[in-house]
Write an enzyme that holds these catalytic residues in place. Structure first.
Site, PDB file in Angstrom:
ATOM      1  N   HIS A   1     -44.313  73.209 -18.184  1.00  0.00           N
ATOM      2  CA  HIS A   1     -43.682  71.891 -18.195  1.00  0.00           C
ATOM      3  C   HIS A   1     -42.393  71.859 -17.378  1.00  0.00           C
ATOM      4  O   HIS A   1     -42.128  70.892 -16.654  1.00  0.00           O
ATOM      5  CB  HIS A   1     -43.401  71.462 -19.637  1.00  0.00           C
ATOM      6  CG  HIS A   1     -44.619  71.408 -20.493  1.00  0.00           C
ATOM      7  ND1 HIS A   1     -45.652  70.527 -20.265  1.00  0.00           N
ATOM      8  CD2 HIS A   1     -44.977  72.131 -21.585  1.00  0.00           C
ATOM      9  CE1 HIS A   1     -46.590  70.697 -21.179  1.00  0.00           C
ATOM     10  NE2 HIS A   1     -46.206  71.666 -21.992  1.00  0.00           N
TER      11      HIS A   1
ATOM     12  N   ASP B   1     -51.939  69.626 -18.783  1.00  0.00           N
ATOM     13  CA  ASP B   1     -50.490  69.480 -18.962  1.00  0.00           C
ATOM     14  C   ASP B   1     -49.813  69.023 -17.670  1.00  0.00           C
ATOM     15  O   ASP B   1     -48.916  68.172 -17.692  1.00  0.00           O
ATOM     16  CB  ASP B   1     -49.875  70.806 -19.407  1.00  0.00           C
ATOM     17  CG  ASP B   1     -50.095  71.104 -20.881  1.00  0.00           C
ATOM     18  OD1 ASP B   1     -50.453  70.184 -21.638  1.00  0.00           O
ATOM     19  OD2 ASP B   1     -49.908  72.271 -21.272  1.00  0.00           O
TER      20      ASP B   1
END
Length: 323
Positions: A281, A258
């Site tokens: 994130h 990610d």
């Protein structure tokens, strides 16, 4: 032998010139959070174009409505995935797995046509994207690749969460997680994005969730397309997927995946080091924005000059100079 050839190609791809796809790549699948069936086509693009997402269901509104640059300053939401958007309010979410594949393969330029608001989740990792892109082939463009060299540490913190971009050679990453779950617990890993084995070591790791969080995600209108086919589901004492894990520490590997996808929104390869601790994130985008906001913290350099001598490979594979 095929895997050796693919890794040799990766050495060439991540070394010097800008790269794109040889031909279009068609990908169909379900959106993890929307549950919608999505049709997506990855197209070759010219040098210095970068990665652009185009909503084909909105092309009648013109490029200012349909097109979204894959850029850190176009991140519109970071709730359980990374979504990018434009001034017209058009968004595409869950871009991180595809962006991680582009980054690891050294693809600088591509047009991503997509008929919905979310990138297909496929198996929950970047593996299928990589397989399909490598099957289509990569093409060198007649243009030098530039990079962002990190000149001084940039760190963002939020309680126990931390994300840092630091000076260094190549692009190395460190990540650690700590979950109050006996199956996951504390895990940490370090890897080098420029290693041609990075795809096998990191990008096959699947997204995961805790079973008790699923109902909360459903209540928030998320994870409608989630299943044991595209995510690792963890109960208090066990993995619910019959096949088990791909790696003993698959959880931290996916968090690194990610991070690679989120950091690829820098628009150019990064030269330095990333460190993430319990980051997600939001923290990844925050540290990238903090870096870019401090003009004294980075410089644009010739990527080729930062990658000499030629990148080495493990085991039986020798380093291959660019053509």
């Amino acid at each position: 032998m095929l895997e050796n050839v693919r890794r040799e190609r990766r050495v060439r791809a991540i070394a010097f010139p800008q790269m794109t796809l040889v031909r279009p790549v068609v990908i169909d699948g379900v959106g993890l959070h929307s549950g919608s069936n999505i049709h997506m086509v990855l197209h070759p693009a010219e040098a210095d174009r970068g990665i652009v997402f185009r909503r084909t269901d909105l092309v009648a509104g013109g490029r200012e409505v349909s097109d979204i640059p894959a850029a850190f300053d176009h991140v519109a939401d970071t709730t359980l995935s990374t979504a990018i958007g434009n001034a017209a309010g058009t968004t595409v979410s869950t871009v991180e797995h595809l962006m991680a594949a582009f980054s690891a393969l050294g693809i600088d330029n591509a047009l991503v046509e997509i008929d919905g608001a979310e990138v297909p989740v496929l198996d929950g990792s970047s593996e299928i994207f990589i397989e399909k892109i490598e099957a289509a082939g990569l093409e060198k463009l007649d243009a030098p690749r530039k990079a962002i060299r990190i000149l001084k540490p940039v760190v963002v913190e939020d309680g126990a969460k931390r994300a840092a971009l630091l000076p260094g050679e190549g692009f190395k990453l460190f990540f650690e997680i700590d979950f109050d779950n006996e199956v996951i617990g504390h895990q940490e890993i370090e890897a080098d994005l420029r290693d041609p084995f990075f795809a096998e070591d990191i990008l096959r790791a699947r997204t995961f969730c805790l079973r008790h969080d699923i109902e909360a995600m459903w209540a928030a209108g998320l994870a409608k397309g989630g299943s044991l086919e595209n995510a690792v589901v963890v109960d208090k004492h066990a993995i619910l997927n019959e096949e088990g894990l791909r790696y003993d520490d698959e959880f931290v590997r996916h968090k690194m995946l990610d991070a690679v996808g989120d950091l690829a929104l820098s628009g150019l390869p990064l030269i330095g080091r990333y460190e993430g601790s319990r980051a997600g994130h939001a923290m990844n985008n925050r540290v990238l924005r903090a870096l870019m906001a401090d003009r004294s913290a980075w410089e644009i350099v010739d990527y080729a000059e930062t990658n000499r001598p030629a990148i080495s490979m493990r085991g039986e594979l020798a380093a291959i100079p660019a053509d």
